[in-house]
Design an enzyme around this catalytic site. Structure first.
Site, PDB file in Angstrom:
ATOM      1  N   ARG A 148       2.645 -17.967 -41.405  1.00  0.00           N
ATOM      2  CA  ARG A 148       3.074 -18.330 -42.749  1.00  0.00           C
ATOM      3  C   ARG A 148       4.524 -17.922 -42.991  1.00  0.00           C
ATOM      4  NH1 ARG A 148      -1.062 -20.503 -42.243  1.00  0.00           N
ATOM      5  NH2 ARG A 148      -2.926 -20.555 -43.553  1.00  0.00           N
ATOM      6  N   TYR A 173      -6.111 -29.448 -54.812  1.00  0.00           N
ATOM      7  CA  TYR A 173      -4.803 -28.941 -55.263  1.00  0.00           C
ATOM      8  C   TYR A 173      -3.678 -29.802 -54.698  1.00  0.00           C
ATOM      9  CZ  TYR A 173      -1.019 -25.343 -55.387  1.00  0.00           C
ATOM     10  OH  TYR A 173       0.152 -24.647 -55.563  1.00  0.00           O
ATOM     11  N   ASN A 225       4.544 -19.949 -49.313  1.00  0.00           N
ATOM     12  CA  ASN A 225       3.720 -18.931 -49.975  1.00  0.00           C
ATOM     13  C   ASN A 225       4.620 -17.916 -50.682  1.00  0.00           C
ATOM     14  OD1 ASN A 225       1.948 -20.255 -48.123  1.00  0.00           O
ATOM     15  ND2 ASN A 225       0.534 -18.529 -48.331  1.00  0.00           N
ATOM     16  N   ILE A 226       4.239 -17.524 -51.887  1.00  0.00           N
ATOM     17  CA  ILE A 226       5.058 -16.662 -52.735  1.00  0.00           C
ATOM     18  C   ILE A 226       4.341 -15.330 -52.941  1.00  0.00           C
ATOM     19  CG2 ILE A 226       6.296 -16.535 -54.943  1.00  0.00           C
ATOM     20  CD1 ILE A 226       5.609 -19.596 -55.277  1.00  0.00           C
ATOM     21  N   GLY A 273       4.576 -19.345 -67.676  1.00  0.00           N
ATOM     22  CA  GLY A 273       5.605 -18.299 -67.751  1.00  0.00           C
ATOM     23  C   GLY A 273       5.059 -16.883 -67.679  1.00  0.00           C
ATOM     24  N   THR A 274       3.718 -16.722 -67.660  1.00  0.00           N
ATOM     25  CA  THR A 274       3.109 -15.385 -67.651  1.00  0.00           C
ATOM     26  C   THR A 274       2.573 -15.007 -66.280  1.00  0.00           C
ATOM     27  OG1 THR A 274       1.073 -16.462 -68.333  1.00  0.00           O
ATOM     28  CG2 THR A 274       2.425 -15.514 -70.087  1.00  0.00           C
ATOM     29  N   LEU A 322       2.942 -15.050 -61.718  1.00  0.00           N
ATOM     30  CA  LEU A 322       3.796 -14.439 -60.684  1.00  0.00           C
ATOM     31  C   LEU A 322       5.218 -14.987 -60.750  1.00  0.00           C
ATOM     32  CD1 LEU A 322       4.259 -13.019 -57.805  1.00  0.00           C
ATOM     33  CD2 LEU A 322       3.399 -15.162 -56.846  1.00  0.00           C
ATOM     34  N   ARG A 369      -7.071  -4.698 -51.616  1.00  0.00           N
ATOM     35  CA  ARG A 369      -8.148  -4.132 -50.769  1.00  0.00           C
ATOM     36  C   ARG A 369      -7.696  -2.857 -50.060  1.00  0.00           C
ATOM     37  NH1 ARG A 369      -9.884  -6.753 -46.659  1.00  0.00           N
ATOM     38  NH2 ARG A 369      -8.303  -8.390 -46.357  1.00  0.00           N
ATOM     39  N   LYS A 372      -0.904 -32.065 -56.719  1.00  0.00           N
ATOM     40  CA  LYS A 372       0.521 -31.697 -56.628  1.00  0.00           C
ATOM     41  C   LYS A 372       1.339 -32.876 -56.085  1.00  0.00           C
ATOM     42  CE  LYS A 372       0.788 -27.304 -57.950  1.00  0.00           C
ATOM     43  NZ  LYS A 372       1.680 -26.851 -59.055  1.00  0.00           N
TER      44      LYS A 372
HETATM   45  P1  NAP Z   1      -0.213 -17.638 -61.374  1.00  0.00           P
HETATM   46  O1  NAP Z   1       0.367 -16.284 -61.164  1.00  0.00           O
HETATM   47  O2  NAP Z   1      -1.657 -17.861 -61.139  1.00  0.00           O
HETATM   48  O3  NAP Z   1       0.181 -18.119 -62.865  1.00  0.00           O
HETATM   49  C1  NAP Z   1      -0.315 -19.352 -63.329  1.00  0.00           C
HETATM   50  C2  NAP Z   1       0.328 -19.599 -64.674  1.00  0.00           C
HETATM   51  O4  NAP Z   1      -0.156 -20.837 -65.188  1.00  0.00           O
HETATM   52  C3  NAP Z   1      -0.004 -18.510 -65.708  1.00  0.00           C
HETATM   53  O5  NAP Z   1       1.100 -18.314 -66.533  1.00  0.00           O
HETATM   54  C4  NAP Z   1      -1.167 -19.149 -66.492  1.00  0.00           C
HETATM   55  O6  NAP Z   1      -1.238 -18.667 -67.819  1.00  0.00           O
HETATM   56  C5  NAP Z   1      -0.711 -20.616 -66.476  1.00  0.00           C
HETATM   57  N1  NAP Z   1      -1.831 -21.523 -66.672  1.00  0.00           N
HETATM   58  C6  NAP Z   1      -2.908 -21.696 -65.859  1.00  0.00           C
HETATM   59  N2  NAP Z   1      -3.759 -22.621 -66.384  1.00  0.00           N
HETATM   60  C7  NAP Z   1      -3.201 -23.007 -67.566  1.00  0.00           C
HETATM   61  C8  NAP Z   1      -3.592 -23.910 -68.605  1.00  0.00           C
HETATM   62  N3  NAP Z   1      -4.731 -24.607 -68.527  1.00  0.00           N
HETATM   63  N4  NAP Z   1      -2.771 -24.053 -69.674  1.00  0.00           N
HETATM   64  C9  NAP Z   1      -1.631 -23.342 -69.767  1.00  0.00           C
HETATM   65  N5  NAP Z   1      -1.171 -22.472 -68.827  1.00  0.00           N
HETATM   66  C10 NAP Z   1      -1.969 -22.311 -67.748  1.00  0.00           C
HETATM   67  O7  NAP Z   1       0.539 -18.723 -60.481  1.00  0.00           O
HETATM   68  P2  NAP Z   1       1.936 -18.622 -59.685  1.00  0.00           P
HETATM   69  O8  NAP Z   1       1.655 -18.082 -58.339  1.00  0.00           O
HETATM   70  O9  NAP Z   1       2.972 -17.982 -60.573  1.00  0.00           O
HETATM   71  O10 NAP Z   1       2.254 -20.192 -59.514  1.00  0.00           O
HETATM   72  C11 NAP Z   1       3.306 -20.812 -60.257  1.00  0.00           C
HETATM   73  C12 NAP Z   1       3.510 -22.184 -59.654  1.00  0.00           C
HETATM   74  O11 NAP Z   1       3.884 -22.030 -58.266  1.00  0.00           O
HETATM   75  C13 NAP Z   1       2.243 -23.056 -59.667  1.00  0.00           C
HETATM   76  O12 NAP Z   1       2.568 -24.382 -60.008  1.00  0.00           O
HETATM   77  C14 NAP Z   1       1.739 -22.978 -58.213  1.00  0.00           C
HETATM   78  O13 NAP Z   1       1.025 -24.129 -57.865  1.00  0.00           O
HETATM   79  C15 NAP Z   1       3.048 -22.867 -57.445  1.00  0.00           C
HETATM   80  N6  NAP Z   1       2.943 -22.217 -56.114  1.00  0.00           N
HETATM   81  C16 NAP Z   1       2.421 -20.968 -55.991  1.00  0.00           C
HETATM   82  C17 NAP Z   1       2.394 -20.377 -54.700  1.00  0.00           C
HETATM   83  C18 NAP Z   1       1.877 -18.966 -54.473  1.00  0.00           C
HETATM   84  O14 NAP Z   1       1.825 -18.540 -53.291  1.00  0.00           O
HETATM   85  N7  NAP Z   1       1.530 -18.223 -55.523  1.00  0.00           N
HETATM   86  C19 NAP Z   1       2.903 -21.085 -53.594  1.00  0.00           C
HETATM   87  C20 NAP Z   1       3.454 -22.354 -53.792  1.00  0.00           C
HETATM   88  C21 NAP Z   1       3.479 -22.917 -55.068  1.00  0.00           C
HETATM   89  P3  NAP Z   1      -2.217 -17.408 -68.162  1.00  0.00           P
HETATM   90  O15 NAP Z   1      -1.799 -16.313 -67.236  1.00  0.00           O
HETATM   91  O16 NAP Z   1      -1.914 -17.145 -69.578  1.00  0.00           O
HETATM   92  O17 NAP Z   1      -3.586 -17.899 -67.897  1.00  0.00           O
HETATM   93  O1  GFB Z   2      -2.737 -16.831 -48.810  1.00  0.00           O
HETATM   94  P1  GFB Z   2      -4.005 -17.500 -48.406  1.00  0.00           P
HETATM   95  O2  GFB Z   2      -5.183 -17.249 -49.244  1.00  0.00           O
HETATM   96  O3  GFB Z   2      -3.743 -19.074 -48.391  1.00  0.00           O
HETATM   97  O4  GFB Z   2      -4.465 -17.072 -46.883  1.00  0.00           O
HETATM   98  P2  GFB Z   2      -3.188 -20.176 -47.400  1.00  0.00           P
HETATM   99  C1  GFB Z   2      -3.678 -17.052 -45.837  1.00  0.00           C
HETATM  100  C2  GFB Z   2      -4.414 -16.518 -44.601  1.00  0.00           C
HETATM  101  O5  GFB Z   2      -4.658 -15.116 -44.793  1.00  0.00           O
HETATM  102  C3  GFB Z   2      -5.753 -17.106 -44.147  1.00  0.00           C
HETATM  103  C4  GFB Z   2      -5.941 -14.745 -44.273  1.00  0.00           C
HETATM  104  O6  GFB Z   2      -5.703 -17.280 -42.757  1.00  0.00           O
HETATM  105  C5  GFB Z   2      -6.768 -15.996 -44.501  1.00  0.00           C
HETATM  106  O7  GFB Z   2      -7.878 -15.971 -43.616  1.00  0.00           O
HETATM  107  N1  GFB Z   2      -6.362 -13.541 -45.017  1.00  0.00           N
HETATM  108  C6  GFB Z   2      -6.544 -12.312 -44.465  1.00  0.00           C
HETATM  109  C7  GFB Z   2      -6.578 -13.440 -46.330  1.00  0.00           C
HETATM  110  N2  GFB Z   2      -6.905 -11.410 -45.400  1.00  0.00           N
HETATM  111  C8  GFB Z   2      -6.925 -12.087 -46.585  1.00  0.00           C
HETATM  112  C9  GFB Z   2      -7.221 -11.694 -47.943  1.00  0.00           C
HETATM  113  O8  GFB Z   2      -7.532 -10.544 -48.282  1.00  0.00           O
HETATM  114  N3  GFB Z   2      -7.145 -12.681 -48.906  1.00  0.00           N
HETATM  115  C10 GFB Z   2      -6.784 -13.990 -48.581  1.00  0.00           C
HETATM  116  N4  GFB Z   2      -6.690 -14.890 -49.577  1.00  0.00           N
HETATM  117  N5  GFB Z   2      -6.491 -14.388 -47.316  1.00  0.00           N
HETATM  118  C11 GFB Z   2      -3.097 -21.471 -49.685  1.00  0.00           C
HETATM  119  C12 GFB Z   2      -3.606 -22.754 -50.279  1.00  0.00           C
HETATM  120  O9  GFB Z   2      -3.357 -21.499 -48.319  1.00  0.00           O
HETATM  121  O10 GFB Z   2      -1.678 -21.367 -49.853  1.00  0.00           O
HETATM  122  C13 GFB Z   2      -3.246 -22.806 -51.748  1.00  0.00           C
HETATM  123  O11 GFB Z   2      -5.012 -22.817 -50.117  1.00  0.00           O
HETATM  124  C14 GFB Z   2      -1.813 -22.443 -52.044  1.00  0.00           C
HETATM  125  O12 GFB Z   2      -3.529 -24.098 -52.242  1.00  0.00           O
HETATM  126  C15 GFB Z   2      -1.335 -21.275 -51.210  1.00  0.00           C
HETATM  127  O13 GFB Z   2      -0.988 -23.426 -51.827  1.00  0.00           O
HETATM  128  C16 GFB Z   2       0.144 -21.087 -51.285  1.00  0.00           C
HETATM  129  O14 GFB Z   2      -1.768 -19.900 -47.134  1.00  0.00           O
HETATM  130  O15 GFB Z   2      -4.081 -20.332 -46.236  1.00  0.00           O
END
Ligand code: NAP
Ligand code: GFB
Length: 322
Positions: free
Chosen positions: A216, A136, A165-166, A9-10, A12, A187, A140
């Site tokens: 994406r 991962y 992607n979020i 809950g803390t 993104l 960056r 999942k």
């Molecule tokens: P995030 O910003 O990295 O936040 C992760 C959260 O999980 C934080 O609240 C963290 O708590 C908590 N957490 C991590 N390890 C933990 C542990 N061992 N015990 C208890 N809490 C723990 O991630 P997010 O992007 O919000 O992702 C939320 C969900 O969306 C995840 O299931 C992720 O797989 C899924 N998701 C994310 C994306 C994306 O692009 N971000 C895309 C698709 C799906 P602390 O901050 O207190 O450490």
């Molecule tokens: O978002 P991203 O790290 O994850 O990268 P994926 C997406 C694309 O952005 C890649 C390019 O093609 C990277 O080469 N890129 C360019 C960058 N500049 C940057 C930068 O500054 N940082 C990053 N990180 N990338 C993830 C999965 O894949 O998607 C995870 O590996 C998760 O498990 C996440 O599910 C949602 O979209 O490629």
């Protein structure tokens, strides 16, 4: 009265849920947003103690080891083990607490790498995921298996959503961990405000990692939060549901850099560094199931969401995760 526990809950998505709940002010719900400081969910005893304290009737399970391409490529084993432990502890403890419903969070990157497009919910287990994030992805995918197993044995309504992607406020900007949008925001902000101070901005060069060609779909965290609350209240199937913007809203990584440059009003140049990995070329997901249930849902326009995310980072630079 629903007592909703949000694990993760803390982060993104968790912070976006908290923001939307604050706006919606539901009368018959009580929400508890837990982070790892409340309980390390890799620890079963700590997980049980959190549930004993909160006594949830419903759970939105977001907690996970999360990261971008480069973090996944370098840590597949940890992504697998940490997420397997967290997911098993949360689902089993939710079962022991007779929770009415659990909504867990998968990701479109877990789908098979070699597949036809667009991908949909029926294709989750059709072949290996992309090698960059197999740890991962398999952890999942197992949530979907666990949900079906709890349903088969106890009839539980444990289900899952599959976001693309979020991005949004409260993202994780740590360069070695982050996803592409927070990584670029961090960056570009550094390039504009800290690097090469004597060089006029128009001569500064921003590096896009990779070729810039991968495609994406990106969903704004606040839109995802609204949809996840809708799923918690209205979606009654164990089968996963994709929560993604439409296929037409897919963009290239280079277009993402252009949108962030526009939001910063960056005057310099963009170049691609092909020595860095591209990861998966695309993972185009169909949201036809969502659209059949919510045909009128309006996603926030990409450029507008990028602008808000850049403004949030600039206004919260000191406390941002970086
Ligand atoms: P995030 O910003 O990295 O936040 C992760 C959260 O999980 C934080 O609240 C963290 O708590 C908590 N957490 C991590 N390890 C933990 C542990 N061992 N015990 C208890 N809490 C723990 O991630 P997010 O992007 O919000 O992702 C939320 C969900 O969306 C995840 O299931 C992720 O797989 C899924 N998701 C994310 C994306 C994306 O692009 N971000 C895309 C698709 C799906 P602390 O901050 O207190 O450490
Ligand atoms: O978002 P991203 O790290 O994850 O990268 P994926 C997406 C694309 O952005 C890649 C390019 O093609 C990277 O080469 N890129 C360019 C960058 N500049 C940057 C930068 O500054 N940082 C990053 N990180 N990338 C993830 C999965 O894949 O998607 C995870 O590996 C998760 O498990 C996440 O599910 C949602 O979209 O490629």
């Amino acid at each position: 009265m629903k007592k909703v526990l949000v694990t993760g809950g803390t982060g993104l998505v968790g912070k976006a849920l908290e923001e939307v709940i604050k706006q919606q002010q539901p009368k018959d719900d009580e929400w508890y947003f837990a982070g790892s400081k409340d309980a390390d969910l890799k620890d079963l005893i700590a997980t049980q103690a959190l549930f004993d304290k909160v006594k949830p009737t419903h759970v939105i399970h977001l907690a996970a080891m999360v990261g971008g391409l480069f973090h996944n490529m370098n840590n597949n084993l940890d992504f697998l083990r940490h997420n397997l432990l967290i997911n098993d502890h949360v689902l089993q403890t939710a079962h022991e607490h007779k929770c009415t419903k659990v909504v867990s969070c998968l990701s479109t990157c877990i789908f098979p790498d070699k597949t036809t497009y667009p991908i949909d919910e029926t294709m989750v287990h059709n072949g290996p995921p992309h090698p960059s994030n197999y740890g991962y992805s398999y952890a999942k995918r197992l949530i979907d298996i666990q949900n079906h197993a709890y349903h088969d044995k106890y009839g539980h309504s444990f289900t899952s959503v599959i976001p693309c992607n979020i991005f949004g406020p409260h993202d994780n900007y740590q360069p070695e961990v982050s996803h592409v949008i927070p990584g670029m925001i961090y960056r570009m902000h550094k390039l504009i405000n800290e690097e090469e101070p004597d060089k006029p901005e128009s001569e500064k060069v921003f590096t896009v990692y990779g070729s810039g060609k991968p495609l994406r779909q990106f969903i704004y965290s606040l839109d995802l939060a609204e949809l996840m609350i809708w799923v918690l209240r209205n979606y009654e199937s164990v089968e996963p549901i994709v929560l993604s913007v439409d296929e037409q809203q897919e963009v290239t990584i280079y277009e993402v850099a252009e949108a962030i440059a526009k939001a910063f009003d960056f005057k310099g140049k963009l170049v691609c560094d092909v020595s860095k990995a591209d990861g998966q070329y695309k993972k185009t997901a169909s949201n036809a199931k969502l659209r059949s249930l919510l045909p009128e849902y309006k996603f926030t326009e990409f450029d507008k969401a990028i602008k808000s995310s850049v403004e949030w980072f600039k206004n919260n630079f000191d406390q941002a995760r970086k």
